[in-house]
Motif scaffolding. Structure first.
Motif, mmCIF file in Angstrom:
data_model
loop_
_atom_site.group_PDB
_atom_site.id
_atom_site.type_symbol
_atom_site.label_atom_id
_atom_site.label_comp_id
_atom_site.label_asym_id
_atom_site.label_seq_id
_atom_site.Cartn_x
_atom_site.Cartn_y
_atom_site.Cartn_z
ATOM 1 N N ARG A 275 21.256 29.114 35.436
ATOM 2 C CA ARG A 275 21.411 27.905 34.611
ATOM 3 C C ARG A 275 22.456 28.150 33.527
ATOM 4 O O ARG A 275 22.402 29.167 32.827
ATOM 5 N N PHE A 276 23.368 27.197 33.420
ATOM 6 C CA PHE A 276 24.508 27.352 32.511
ATOM 7 C C PHE A 276 24.483 26.265 31.435
ATOM 8 O O PHE A 276 24.242 25.093 31.731
ATOM 9 N N ASP B 165 20.810 30.970 31.417
ATOM 10 C CA ASP B 165 21.286 32.323 31.735
ATOM 11 C C ASP B 165 22.609 32.663 31.053
ATOM 12 O O ASP B 165 22.886 33.824 30.775
ATOM 13 N N ALA B 166 23.455 31.659 30.860
ATOM 14 C CA ALA B 166 24.762 31.922 30.241
ATOM 15 C C ALA B 166 25.248 30.662 29.540
ATOM 16 O O ALA B 166 24.933 29.544 29.961
ATOM 17 N N LYS C 130 22.540 37.611 26.415
ATOM 18 C CA LYS C 130 23.047 36.873 27.571
ATOM 19 C C LYS C 130 24.509 36.521 27.319
ATOM 20 O O LYS C 130 24.949 36.482 26.153
ATOM 21 N N PRO C 131 25.262 36.280 28.374
ATOM 22 C CA PRO C 131 26.678 35.971 28.181
ATOM 23 C C PRO C 131 26.879 34.671 27.387
ATOM 24 O O PRO C 131 26.302 33.637 27.732
ATOM 25 N N VAL C 132 27.672 34.755 26.347
ATOM 26 C CA VAL C 132 28.099 33.567 25.593
ATOM 27 C C VAL C 132 29.620 33.670 25.546
ATOM 28 O O VAL C 132 30.176 34.540 24.887
ATOM 29 N N ALA D 35 31.734 34.031 32.750
ATOM 30 C CA ALA D 35 30.272 33.888 32.740
ATOM 31 C C ALA D 35 29.676 34.434 34.037
ATOM 32 O O ALA D 35 28.690 35.188 34.014
ATOM 33 N N ILE D 36 30.273 34.073 35.162
ATOM 34 C CA ILE D 36 29.751 34.533 36.461
ATOM 35 C C ILE D 36 29.842 36.061 36.542
ATOM 36 O O ILE D 36 28.893 36.739 36.969
#
Ligand code: DLZ
Length: 167
Positions: free
Chosen positions: A32-33, A91-92, A127-129, A161-162
């Motif tokens: 989920r983005f 998730d990101a 988490k990735p930001v 992000a991926i």
């Protein structure tokens, strides 16, 4: 050796933002983005947003798993990112904005605040930001990075992000 270094630098500085290798991307169909998009310079940020969105879909993300939110300007990207990142199911987060240099140093203040702010959010929630901020001297340079000759920063941000989800 110096020439080699220069060549490498040139290659990096001219890299197209939309060129990438997807061969090692993980399956993102269950990820989920959150997209946070600044409304300042909206015509351009809409293109960044579309680039990010289409890139996520292209690599398997589901439309229902992409949450797009707007904030007034890039300065607000940090809080927007935090409000999304705090949700366990996200998730990101991908932050997108365009900051153009003006007569004052406002761009410096905004750029540094966003860079520090979203770094903090990423570390806080683990988490990735992603920093999808176009920071240029002119509008033309910004368009060059929003579907123009240098590609699309939104595509690059989605790819980052991926990649980080596969880290
Ligand atoms: C105020 C301002 C200025 C001058 N320039 C930009 C810009 O180039 N890009 C951008 O995204 N936002 C800009 N803003 C708005 C600020 O980011 C912020 O929304 C306001 O200062 C309110 O906090």
């Amino acid at each position: 050796q110096r020439n080699q270094l220069n060549l490498r630098f040139m290659a990096t500085s001219l890299q197209n933002l939309s060129d990438y290798d997807s061969s090692n991307f993980i399956d993102i169909s269950d990820k989920r983005f959150g997209l946070v998009v600044a409304e300042w310079n909206r015509e351009i940020t809409d293109v960044l947003s579309a680039g990010a969105y289409e890139t996520l879909l292209k690599h398997g993300a589901l439309d229902k798993n992409i949450y797009r939110n707007t904030v007034p300007g890039s300065f607000e990207l940090t809080l927007g990112a935090q409000l999304l990142a705090q949700h366990e199911e996200i998730d990101a987060v991908i932050c997108l904005g365009v900051v153009i240099q003006g007569e004052t140093k406002h761009d410096d203040y905004i750029n540094h605040a966003v860079a520090q702010g979203i770094t903090h959010v990423g570390l806080k929630y683990n988490k990735p930001v992603i920093f999808g901020l176009v920071t240029t001297n002119t509008l033309e340079q910004a368009w060059d990075r929003a579907g123009g000759k240098h590609g699309n920063k939104g595509v690059e941000a989605a790819v980052a992000a991926i990649q980080m989800l596969g880290f």
